[in-house]
Structure formats: C-alpha cells, structure tokens
Enzyme design. Structure first.
Site, PDB file in Angstrom:
ATOM      1  N   ASP A  70     -17.944  24.727 -19.868  1.00 62.00           N
ATOM      2  CA  ASP A  70     -18.365  23.358 -19.042  1.00 62.00           C
ATOM      3  C   ASP A  70     -20.039  23.191 -19.254  1.00 62.00           C
ATOM      4  OD1 ASP A  70     -19.853  24.258 -16.569  1.00 62.00           O
ATOM      5  OD2 ASP A  70     -18.385  25.573 -17.696  1.00 62.00           O
ATOM      6  N   ASN A 118     -19.182  35.507 -16.142  1.00 63.14           N
ATOM      7  CA  ASN A 118     -20.691  36.341 -16.677  1.00 63.14           C
ATOM      8  C   ASN A 118     -19.616  37.315 -17.405  1.00 63.14           C
ATOM      9  OD1 ASN A 118     -19.861  38.079 -14.630  1.00 63.14           O
ATOM     10  ND2 ASN A 118     -21.866  37.856 -13.583  1.00 63.14           N
ATOM     11  N   ASN A 135     -23.369  31.114 -17.518  1.00 58.05           N
ATOM     12  CA  ASN A 135     -23.528  32.617 -17.857  1.00 58.05           C
ATOM     13  C   ASN A 135     -22.417  33.346 -18.806  1.00 58.05           C
ATOM     14  OD1 ASN A 135     -25.431  33.125 -16.210  1.00 58.05           O
ATOM     15  ND2 ASN A 135     -24.402  32.535 -14.295  1.00 58.05           N
ATOM     16  N   HIS A 164     -16.665  24.088 -12.911  1.00 56.21           N
ATOM     17  CA  HIS A 164     -16.898  26.185 -14.500  1.00 56.21           C
ATOM     18  C   HIS A 164     -15.335  26.196 -14.966  1.00 56.21           C
ATOM     19  CE1 HIS A 164     -19.632  27.875 -14.911  1.00 56.21           C
ATOM     20  NE2 HIS A 164     -19.842  29.181 -15.152  1.00 56.21           N
ATOM     21  N   PHE A 222     -14.593  37.527 -14.613  1.00 58.09           N
ATOM     22  CA  PHE A 222     -15.780  36.496 -14.645  1.00 58.09           C
ATOM     23  C   PHE A 222     -16.497  36.199 -15.489  1.00 58.09           C
ATOM     24  CE2 PHE A 222     -13.173  37.989 -10.081  1.00 58.09           C
ATOM     25  CZ  PHE A 222     -13.679  37.067  -9.236  1.00 58.09           C
ATOM     26  N   TYR A 269     -10.720  29.316  -7.708  1.00 58.64           N
ATOM     27  CA  TYR A 269     -11.751  29.103  -8.913  1.00 58.64           C
ATOM     28  C   TYR A 269     -11.069  27.257 -10.206  1.00 58.64           C
ATOM     29  CZ  TYR A 269     -14.821  32.108  -7.778  1.00 58.64           C
ATOM     30  OH  TYR A 269     -15.390  33.281  -6.813  1.00 58.64           O
TER      31      TYR A 269
END
Length: 195
Positions: A96, A70, A117, A22, A68, A17
């Site tokens: 973002d 969320n 999230n 994100h 993560f 990632y």
C-alpha cells in the site's frame, strides 16, 4: 526483465489488521492464490505464509510475511537466500502507498521506502533495487498510523474489487510478458485511466 519467481504481498498478521488499508499487498496475494488454486501454508523458516504454482513450466512462489510490517525484510531475505534468488530480477513486492490517490498504481524497479516501514525493512536486507507495485490507498487526511490501519470507507469499498482486479491482471502480465516498460506504460496511471 527476468522471469519473476517470487511475489511478496505485505501486511500485518492477525484478525485485528485483516481488513485494513495496510494489508492491501496481502489481499492481492490471497486473490492470486485463489486464482491459481494455491494454498498458502505457514513456513516457520521463512517467517511467512508460502505457496507455489506452475506457470509455463516455471515455479512461481507467493509469500506473505507473518512478521509485523516493520520486520518484513526478515521474511523476504530468508526465502531469497534459500532459493538463491536475485532481488533485482526475480521478485515483485506489492504494498500500500498512502502518497498515491486511492486506486492509483505505480510500478517501480527501484527506489526508497517512501516512509513505508515494510519496504524500509526489506531495503535494509536486500537494497533498493527490486520491482515493486505500489497500490494507492488514499492520501492521509489524519494521523498516518490511523489512516493505514483504518478500513476503506464506503465510497472506496464500491470500487475496491475492480481496482484489485486491475492490479491482479497487472501481476499476471508481469509473469507472462517480458517487457516491463510496456507494462509500466499501461498501468502507471491514475485510477480513472486504468479502466
């Protein structure tokens, strides 16, 4: 506006990632850390990478949650409780926003998650009143998950460093200028008017 004591940059952990849209918040924390010669170390008790610097005799902490996205709130609430911070006055969260055009910036003192999230998780722990900087990553032209977890295209890449520098400067002003209204007037603009 209180004196900011904690700056949080949101992202997802892991190489998979690292370069995605994100992770814009995490990139900005990394830039600030380099600017202040701060090393971000993993802190298990905060579920994140943490560093600190002194500015005008005041400690400023940086946090990148390593949960993560969320579960970002799990990290934020731990460090807020540990240092007895006031979410309404003492923290900035950078992230973002795909509802903003690429390169646009919005500073807000409170508000809903807007479907993000990470922000949804933070709100569930500390409420809606905290200063946030939203960094536009472009409106979605495809599946939302595919968009935020995709990398910036070639056209965006050309402008990316300049945009990150503008947000970087905005954060520095927020740390040194005790006038949020003035800062919002200066930076809450479309990309073309920020230069």
């Amino acid at each position: 506006m209180s004196e900011i004591k904690l700056i949080v940059g949101l992202g997802n952990p892991g190489d998979k990632y690292e370069d995605t849209r994100h992770n814009a918040g995490e990139w900005l924390i990394a830039r600030l850390a380099r600017r202040f010669n701060v090393i971000l170390n993993a802190e298990n008790k905060f579920f994140g990478k943490v560093g600190k610097t002194l500015m005008n005799g005041k400690e400023i902490r940086f946090l990148v949650p390593t949960t993560f996205m969320n579960l970002s709130g799990n990290s934020v609430i731990e460090i807020i409780n540990f240092y007895k911070l006031d979410p309404k006055k003492d923290i900035i969260v950078i992230y973002d926003d795909m509802d903003l055009s690429f390169g646009d910036i919005r500073i807000r003192e409170k508000g809903s998650s807007g479907g993000h999230n990470g922000i949804k998780s933070i709100i569930s722990h500390i409420g809606e009143e905290f200063i946030r900087i939203k960094c536009g990553i472009g409106t979605k032209e495809k599946d939302a998950v595919e968009h935020v977890l995709g990398e910036f295209n070639q056209t965006e890449q050309k402008d990316l460093d300049e945009i990150l520098e503008i947000v970087d400067n905005c954060i520095i002003e927020m740390l040194t200028v005790q006038n949020l209204d003035r800062i919002m007037q200066k930076y809450n603009k479309k990309k073309e008017k920020l230069k």
